[in-house]
Design an enzyme around this catalytic site. Sequence first.
Site, PDB file in Angstrom:
ATOM      1  N   HIS A  66      46.951  30.917  25.509  1.00 10.08           N
ATOM      2  CA  HIS A  66      47.174  32.349  24.742  1.00 10.08           C
ATOM      3  C   HIS A  66      47.307  33.076  26.070  1.00 10.08           C
ATOM      4  CE1 HIS A  66      44.764  30.752  21.576  1.00 10.08           C
ATOM      5  NE2 HIS A  66      46.213  31.388  20.772  1.00 10.08           N
ATOM      6  N   ARG A  85      41.609  23.068  13.487  1.00  6.08           N
ATOM      7  CA  ARG A  85      41.561  22.197  14.791  1.00  6.08           C
ATOM      8  C   ARG A  85      40.212  21.985  15.023  1.00  6.08           C
ATOM      9  NH1 ARG A  85      45.527  25.126  18.333  1.00  6.08           N
ATOM     10  NH2 ARG A  85      48.075  24.242  17.751  1.00  6.08           N
ATOM     11  N   GLU A  95      51.791  40.025  21.746  1.00  8.96           N
ATOM     12  CA  GLU A  95      52.304  39.366  23.123  1.00  8.96           C
ATOM     13  C   GLU A  95      53.174  40.061  23.534  1.00  8.96           C
ATOM     14  OE1 GLU A  95      49.697  36.062  20.713  1.00  8.96           O
ATOM     15  OE2 GLU A  95      50.398  35.303  22.303  1.00  8.96           O
ATOM     16  N   ASN A 118      61.197  33.949  20.060  1.00  7.76           N
ATOM     17  CA  ASN A 118      59.579  33.226  19.773  1.00  7.76           C
ATOM     18  C   ASN A 118      60.036  31.853  19.203  1.00  7.76           C
ATOM     19  OD1 ASN A 118      57.379  31.578  19.495  1.00  7.76           O
ATOM     20  ND2 ASN A 118      55.898  33.004  18.748  1.00  7.76           N
ATOM     21  N   ARG A 154      59.196  33.901  24.541  1.00 12.25           N
ATOM     22  CA  ARG A 154      57.998  33.327  24.727  1.00 12.25           C
ATOM     23  C   ARG A 154      58.359  31.445  24.808  1.00 12.25           C
ATOM     24  NH1 ARG A 154      54.025  30.554  20.041  1.00 12.25           N
ATOM     25  NH2 ARG A 154      52.028  30.419  21.656  1.00 12.25           N
TER      26      ARG A 154
END
Length: 397
Positions: free
Chosen positions: A180, A241, A384, A7, A91
């Site tokens: 996601h 956020r 993941e 990643n 990823r």
Amino acid sequence: MKVLVINAGSSSIKYQLFDMIHESVLASGRVERIGMDSSIVTHEPADKEEVVEVKEILDHVAGVKRVIEMLTHEEYGVVKSMSEIDAVGHRIVHGGETFKNSVIVTDEVKSEIKRLFELAPLHNPAHMMGILAVEANLPNVPQAVVFDTAFHQTMPKSSYLYAIPKTLYKKHKVRRYGFHGTSHAYVSDVAAKTLGKDLAALKMITCHIGNGGSLTAILNGESFDTSMGMTPLEGLMMGTRSGDLDPAIVPFVMNKEELTLNEVNSMLNKHSGLLAVSGLSSDMREITDAMADNEDAKLAFDMYVYRVKKYIGSYAAAMNGLDVVVFTAGVGENSVVLRQSVCEGLTFLGIEIDEELNKIRSKEPRVISSANSKVTVMVVPTNEELLIARDTYNLVK
Ligand code: ADP
């Protein structure tokens, strides 16, 4: 077969080496502060002590080189030579409308990922540096790419289009993509298997709630709607956020505060959410620890929970029913009080949480609703990297 999962971020590389026979992690680690004065390499072999070194790592090519040196090191390595690394899986945040599944890296795939830079300017260029760095270090090893957006490519138009002039979609591909996806795909699959049911026969809502957060409505085994949009800003309130807000606030605030586009973008992505409302922290642990005697922390928590509840309610309506709710990621897996507070307000849907089951801490997928609950509520730890390793293995073998 051994698969290395990478990643790559703009100044970091996270990695895990899997042995696919038992799907076990042989080692994991990260290279941080790439290109800065002192980079940090943290290597965690499965059965040995963690190694941390401070070193100069100028770019991603040097970063991947160091990762391979760590994995093959005499003392703290986990394989004898780099020829034991059979494939590398990356990823990738944005696959646009092109990538509906994971694919093997080819020249065309690389060009397409480059074309998508404008949709994910902070992420895709860094992922590309990762791909090129692996190519430079392991030229004969096949690479695969696994996209955060791919799982959501099944959404119908009514879910993914915005009610704005069509030309914006035609010219600039302005639409909901969702993120996601790897996590939503992984936990929905594990949840159905744990219950011994066919995912395609379940109406499921998966709640991936970490620093960033998104909810996905899964119908007929496919993503039907998801709360993040063209970018990860839409939807839930998150650590830093804002999530959903009236879009007219943007020009209004820009005008009143004399902000540039970059400044307003940064405000909504980095200085909003839990952090802004609590004035304390973006970390849910600090919020829940403080909320007994800090009104702003309590308000931040209540607003966060309220948004999750609204999305669960709206997705239950969108699917005309609900069988399973799954909590995952940092907050979803660990915060007993968050799950309790969300579920308490959803009894009208037939959700009944078992307080004792909800308190159990475990790394295993588990049911936390009572035997009478009409909707099964579960906690499923996400993974993941494992899904990226599996996709890579399946493509390469
Ligand atoms: P990312 O989106 O960066 O992958 P994670 O899924 O790792 O994030 O989630 C990180 C978040 O999980 C942190 O903000 C932290 O507040 C939250 N978290 C971790 N443990 C707990 C806990 N025990 N209680 C509440 N929140 C937790």
